[in-house]
Design an enzyme around this catalytic site. Structure first.
Site, PDB file in Angstrom:
ATOM      1  N   HIS A   1      37.918  95.354  26.074  1.00  0.00           N
ATOM      2  CA  HIS A   1      38.236  95.075  27.477  1.00  0.00           C
ATOM      3  C   HIS A   1      39.703  95.392  27.763  1.00  0.00           C
ATOM      4  CE1 HIS A   1      38.959  92.000  30.891  1.00  0.00           C
ATOM      5  NE2 HIS A   1      38.652  93.175  31.381  1.00  0.00           N
TER       6      HIS A   1
ATOM      7  N   ASN B   1      39.741  86.365  32.049  1.00  0.00           N
ATOM      8  CA  ASN B   1      38.938  86.144  33.259  1.00  0.00           C
ATOM      9  C   ASN B   1      38.390  84.726  33.343  1.00  0.00           C
ATOM     10  OD1 ASN B   1      39.429  88.672  34.197  1.00  0.00           O
ATOM     11  ND2 ASN B   1      37.402  89.489  33.806  1.00  0.00           N
TER      12      ASN B   1
ATOM     13  N   SER C   1      34.150  93.055  31.735  1.00  0.00           N
ATOM     14  CA  SER C   1      35.097  91.942  31.803  1.00  0.00           C
ATOM     15  C   SER C   1      34.389  90.599  31.884  1.00  0.00           C
ATOM     16  CB  SER C   1      36.001  92.105  33.033  1.00  0.00           C
ATOM     17  OG  SER C   1      35.223  92.116  34.216  1.00  0.00           O
TER      18      SER C   1
END
Length: 596
Positions: free
Chosen positions: A142, A192, A121
């Protein structure tokens, strides 16, 4: 034609790895599930069977489908079992050296045409790929947790990943029922990169004792409609995992200070306070792995006990202003049983506000949320006025005029002369310093911020903003009033943006910078945050709704107060505002709304 993947391998059977196994097996793909030891393999098997059993119990799988799903999974110890797979996905902890060792071994074991994928990630897919002799066949896939539920997959290509590999993986995601966004190899990818700056900022806010953990989380859930507050989400992710992601993003992403892990985060990880999985993080849980929060030494007092602490009696409320927010606040107070005096600049504006309140209350009756008697009683409690002097005997005044400091200061100076001693004077400002307004009076201890959210009759949150001069009695009164209104009051200090805007708008600004850098499209960024993080709206949808001019003004205030370089407004946002592209209200912002 995209290649057909008949058997895939998954390395690492923790929560994420077991979830990825389930995704493939649910969609008819045979899976070789690999772990490092028999004990780890058994834990992975238990995780998978537990998830599928819950799906059966909830009616999302029938027993025959569950049995067929499990039959497609071959549990094995050791990477040698992956010699015949078409694709292998690695889902081990976020340590670069570990992943590189695994990929070097996969390169040796897997057949030459096999695609090697990492579920990282935050780590560099490129750095992982160079551990192999086939970097053109290495890609990031991911998934988001929980993988069987979350729709988003970030497909991460490096500068040498083959176009055929990317196309084959995109087709595979479609077969799995996922929405893929394809991006290049950059720290944090989309979700993220936007999420963890916000989470880290929330940790810093808590560390500085700006607000309690409960109020920070409640503010973001109720003010923004997020599925979880930031600190509860950190506990779910795992504080050790969050630390590793932030540290990687800081080192790989230009050493932006906002990604430097908050010192408290490092201390908690060192102390073994890792979140749900350890039984304690920002909150305390019933047991390790349990989602149930239990009281601890930081749990606030029961609401009744807190509100009994010196709150003044409030019976009559004045509301100053004629805009949408003032109209909504008048309705909220009147429905809650307060006598309300509405003060506007002139009879014509009063008539418009009166009509707007009547229209809103009538809608409540039509929708069955209000009886005709309740509507009539609420209207009967409102007095319409164009004179501030009519506020001489109220117990609370709520100001909801234009967001200009000079206007608010002049109003509060007038209220100071008119209102009786002991009256609580509240401003609904969303961005201006409350202390500046308070010091326009001779009674700053009686001044507090009551930041309602729009539309006030619907939104359940009120930010209660204390200045360094606000008395404990005034703050207690504000909390008691919010409780009687049926609102959740969250208490914070007098700092730019308060809780919600201080956490929300830097995230929105980061999304604009990501678009400005041509890293991804507005659509894909919106998809990533809605499907990967459960946000009700993507950042560009939200910016167009809020108004780009409003967003720019708030971001400028944050930057001017905090002087954090990362908070500087994105040039693209400034250019769009200069061009008159303000969002829905102007017909065009990040998207063209005239064609919809």
């Amino acid at each position: 034609m995209a290649r057909e993947f008949t058997r895939v391998g998954v390395v690492g059977l923790g929560t994420m790895g077991a979830g990825i196994v389930e995704v493939f097996a649910r969609n008819g793909v045979d899976v070789t599930a690999v772990e490092i030891s028999d004990a780890a393999l058994e834990r992975g098997r238990v995780t998978l069977t537990g998830s599928t059993d819950r799906a059966v119990a909830k009616g999302k799988l029938v027993e025959a489908e569950r049995d067929a799903l499990l039959a497609r999974v071959d549990f094995r110890v050791g990477l040698d079992a992956l010699h015949d797979v078409d694709l292998v996905i690695e889902a081990v902890p976020e340590h670069l050296d570990l992943k590189q060792r695994i990929f070097a071994e996969l390169d040796r074991v897997c057949k030459p045409e096999a695609i090697l994928a990492t579920n990282t990630s935050s780590l560099s897919v490129t750095e992982i790929s160079v551990a192999t002799t086939r970097p053109n066949q290495v890609i990031g896939i991911h998934f988001f947790n929980p993988a069987p539920v979350m729709k988003l997959v970030e497909v991460v290509r490096t500068v040498v990943t083959s176009a055929d590999v990317v196309a084959d993986v995109e087709a595979l995601c479609e077969r799995l029922g996922k929405v893929d966004v394809t991006i290049s190899d950059r720290a944090g990818f989309i979700a993220n990169a936007l999420l963890f700056g916000y989470l880290n900022h929330a940790v810093g806010m808590f560390e500085a004792r700006y607000a309690t953990r409960e109020d920070i989380d409640a503010a973001m859930k109720l003010g923004c409609g997020l599925p979880m507050g930031p600190l509860a989400l950190m506990d779910l992710i795992g504080l050790d995992t969050a630390y590793e992601i932030l540290d990687t993003m800081y080192r790989r992403g230009g050493r932006d200070r906002r990604h430097a892990p908050a010192p408290l985060l490092k201390q908690m990880v060192t102390a073994g306070l890792l979140g749900r999985k350890s039984g304690r993080g920002f909150y305390t849980y019933e047991r390790p792995g349990s989602p149930k929060v239990v009281p601890d030494e930081y749990t606030p007092l029961a609401a009744d006990a807190a509100l009994a602490d010196g709150a003044r009696a409030i019976a009559k409320v004045g509301v100053v202003g004629s805009g949408t927010m003032a109209t909504g606040i008048i309705e909220v107070f009147a429905k809650a049983g307060y006598e309300v005096i509405s003060v506007t600049r002139g009879a014509e504006k009063s008539a418009k506000v009166c009509e707007a309140v009547k229209t809103s209350l009538n809608k409540g009756v039509v929708r069955g949320k209000l009886s005709e008697t309740d509507r009539d009683d609420a209207l009967g409690r409102i007095t319409w006025s164009a004179t501030l002097e009519h506020l001489a005997d109220v117990d609370l005044v709520v100001e909801a005029v234009i967001e200009e400091l000079s206007v608010k200061k002049a109003l509060f100076a007038s209220l100071d002369e008119i209102c009786k001693p002991g009256v609580v004077l509240a401003t609904t400002t969303s961005s201006l310093p409350v202390i500046d307004v308070a010091m326009a009076t001779q009674r700053p201890a009686d001044v507090v911020g009551l930041h309602f959210f729009n539309p006030a009759p619907i939104m359940p949150l009120v930010e209660i903003v204390q200045t360094i001069r606000t008395s404990a009695e005034t703050s207690a009164t504000a909390r008691a009033v919010c409780a009687k209104l049926g609102k959740t009051g969250v208490v914070c200090g007098d700092r730019s943006g308060f809780i919600v805007n201080a956490l929300l708008f830097p995230y929105l600004n980061d999304a604009v910078k990501m678009l400005e850098a041509s890293y991804s499209t507005a659509d894909d960024i919106d998809y990533a945050m809605k499907l990967g993080c459960g946000y009700p709206m993507g950042p560009f949808e939200l910016l167009d709704v809020v108004g780009l001019d409003v967003s720019l003004a708030i971001q400028r205030e944050l930057y001017l107060e905090l002087r954090e370089p990362g908070f500087a407004p994105a040039p693209l946002l400034e250019h769009l505002v200069t061009a008159g592209y303000l969002g829905r209200k102007s017909g065009r912002g990040f998207r063209d709304h005239t064609r919809r």
